[in-house]
Scaffold this motif. Structure first.
Motif, PDB file in Angstrom:
ATOM      1  N   SER A  38       0.903  -1.327  -0.004  1.00  0.00           N
ATOM      2  CA  SER A  38       0.087   0.000   0.008  1.00  0.00           C
ATOM      3  C   SER A  38       1.004   1.133   0.070  1.00  0.00           C
ATOM      4  O   SER A  38       1.803   1.180   0.512  1.00  0.00           O
ATOM      5  N   LYS A  39       0.164   2.336  -0.764  1.00  0.00           N
ATOM      6  CA  LYS A  39       1.160   3.652  -0.606  1.00  0.00           C
ATOM      7  C   LYS A  39       1.073   4.207   0.841  1.00  0.00           C
ATOM      8  O   LYS A  39       1.887   5.265   0.716  1.00  0.00           O
ATOM      9  N   LYS A  40       0.463   3.698   1.607  1.00  0.00           N
ATOM     10  CA  LYS A  40       0.566   4.368   3.012  1.00  0.00           C
ATOM     11  C   LYS A  40       1.436   3.371   4.140  1.00  0.00           C
ATOM     12  O   LYS A  40       1.528   3.572   5.346  1.00  0.00           O
ATOM     13  N   SER A  62       1.742   9.829   2.084  1.00  0.00           N
ATOM     14  CA  SER A  62       0.131   9.737   2.578  1.00  0.00           C
ATOM     15  C   SER A  62       0.152   8.973   3.657  1.00  0.00           C
ATOM     16  O   SER A  62      -1.199   8.419   3.886  1.00  0.00           O
ATOM     17  N   SER A  63       1.186   8.427   4.338  1.00  0.00           N
ATOM     18  CA  SER A  63       1.072   7.530   5.624  1.00  0.00           C
ATOM     19  C   SER A  63       0.459   8.255   6.691  1.00  0.00           C
ATOM     20  O   SER A  63       0.632   9.514   6.656  1.00  0.00           O
ATOM     21  N   ARG A  64       0.172   7.684   7.854  1.00  0.00           N
ATOM     22  CA  ARG A  64      -0.231   8.057   8.814  1.00  0.00           C
ATOM     23  C   ARG A  64       1.102   8.289  10.019  1.00  0.00           C
ATOM     24  O   ARG A  64       0.708   8.712  11.199  1.00  0.00           O
ATOM     25  N   SER A 220       7.367  12.326   0.499  1.00  0.00           N
ATOM     26  CA  SER A 220       7.745  11.130   1.349  1.00  0.00           C
ATOM     27  C   SER A 220       9.277  11.285   1.969  1.00  0.00           C
ATOM     28  O   SER A 220       9.902  11.994   1.446  1.00  0.00           O
TER      29      SER A 220
END
Length: 295
Positions: A38-40, A62-64, A220
């Motif tokens: 996943s991109k996250k 885009s991650s948390r 990123s």
């Protein structure tokens, strides 16, 4: 009509029986394990680069996950930082003086400067460093901002103001800058005489264990730790120019060097890797003043 229904049921039954023949291959579905990440998700990799093993961790924009500095005035192991802050990953941070345990880099936590190199008397009163002191106090740092409802990272000089509409939350000093240009002379304090290097305190042109953090074009973050090889403790690792070249291949546009050598270490999901190897082929473990943690 009844005959038609009866014949239909017979045909359906035969179809079911045929589907269970021993020589018939079962239907297969793709496993989720072969699907792309996943991109996250955090993306951890190892790379064989020259005489070194390079550990990288990509934190997608885009991650948390958050990347923040933290410190321990008493000096602590990387694992202690991880346990205290419940981090999923961590890498050693900025420069410090192991003799007086004072920082030689700026550190800000939640808008408050908690480490100031001007408070380090051994640094400020060192006559040999006086020609470089102005630059030591204005080196590159990794920053985290809050800009409205979003979090933003940057790598810039300490003297640079925050962008309009952004609040500086955290900062960790290091240096030299690795990308977009390598500032070994300005921030690594490399000096020359008659075309020869007479001063290179970071061993910029020599292979060594290194730590760094970079930012890609989409925002990123890439954490990098270069580990030496036990069979080649004297000539393994990467020089700073080689580190810059490697990070460029990973899509990094901005990057800075962290405290390397004996301080180089990286933690991810229960495993710690140390970068520096001594002459006996053993990993060097050093307690740290500051750390970047991923939570």
């Amino acid at each position: 009509m009844r005959k038609i229904i009866f014949l239909s049921l017979i045909l359906i039954g035969l179809g079911v029986l045929l589907s269970f023949r021993p020589d018939r291959k079962p239907l297969s579905f793709p496993s989720s394990r072969v699907l792309p990440a996943s991109k996250k998700d955090l993306q951890y990799k190892t790379h064989s680069v020259k005489q070194s093993v390079v550990h990288t961790l990509l934190i997608p924009a885009s991650s948390r996950f958050l990347v923040t500095p933290t410190l321990s005035p008493e000096l602590s192991s990387l694992e202690s930082f991880v346990q205290k802050h419940q981090a999923i990953a961590a890498i050693n941070g900025g420069f410090f003086d192991p003799e007086n345990r004072k920082s030689t880099s700026y550190v800000m936590l939640q808008g408050v400067w908690v480490a100031d190199p001007k408070d380090n008397k051994r640094l400020m009163n060192n006559l040999k460093l006086r020609p470089y002191l102005k630059k030591i106090l204005n080196r590159t740092e990794f920053r985290r901002y809050r800009c409205g409802q979003t979090v933003r990272y940057d790598i810039t000089l300490h003297s640079e103001p925050s962008p309009t509409g952004c609040q500086l939350l955290d900062a960790l000093g290091g240096g030299p800058r690795v990308l977009p240009e390598l500032t070994s002379v300005q921030e690594g304090f490399v000096d020359f005489a008659k075309g020869k290097v007479i001063r290179d305190p970071l061993g910029s042109s020599q292979p060594n264990a290194r730590s760094a953090i970079g930012i890609t074009s989409d925002g990123s973050l890439l954490v990098v730790m270069v580990a030496q090889k036990p069979e080649a403790p004297s000539n393994s690792g990467l020089s700073l120019p080689a580190l810059a070249d490697f990070m460029k291949t990973q899509g990094v546009e901005k990057a800075m060097n962290l405290d390397g050598g004996s301080s180089s270490c990286f933690y991810y999901k229960g495993k710690t890797v140390y970068g520096k190897i001594n002459q006996q082929g053993n990993q060097v473990r050093r307690e740290l003043f500051s750390v970047l943690v991923i939570r």
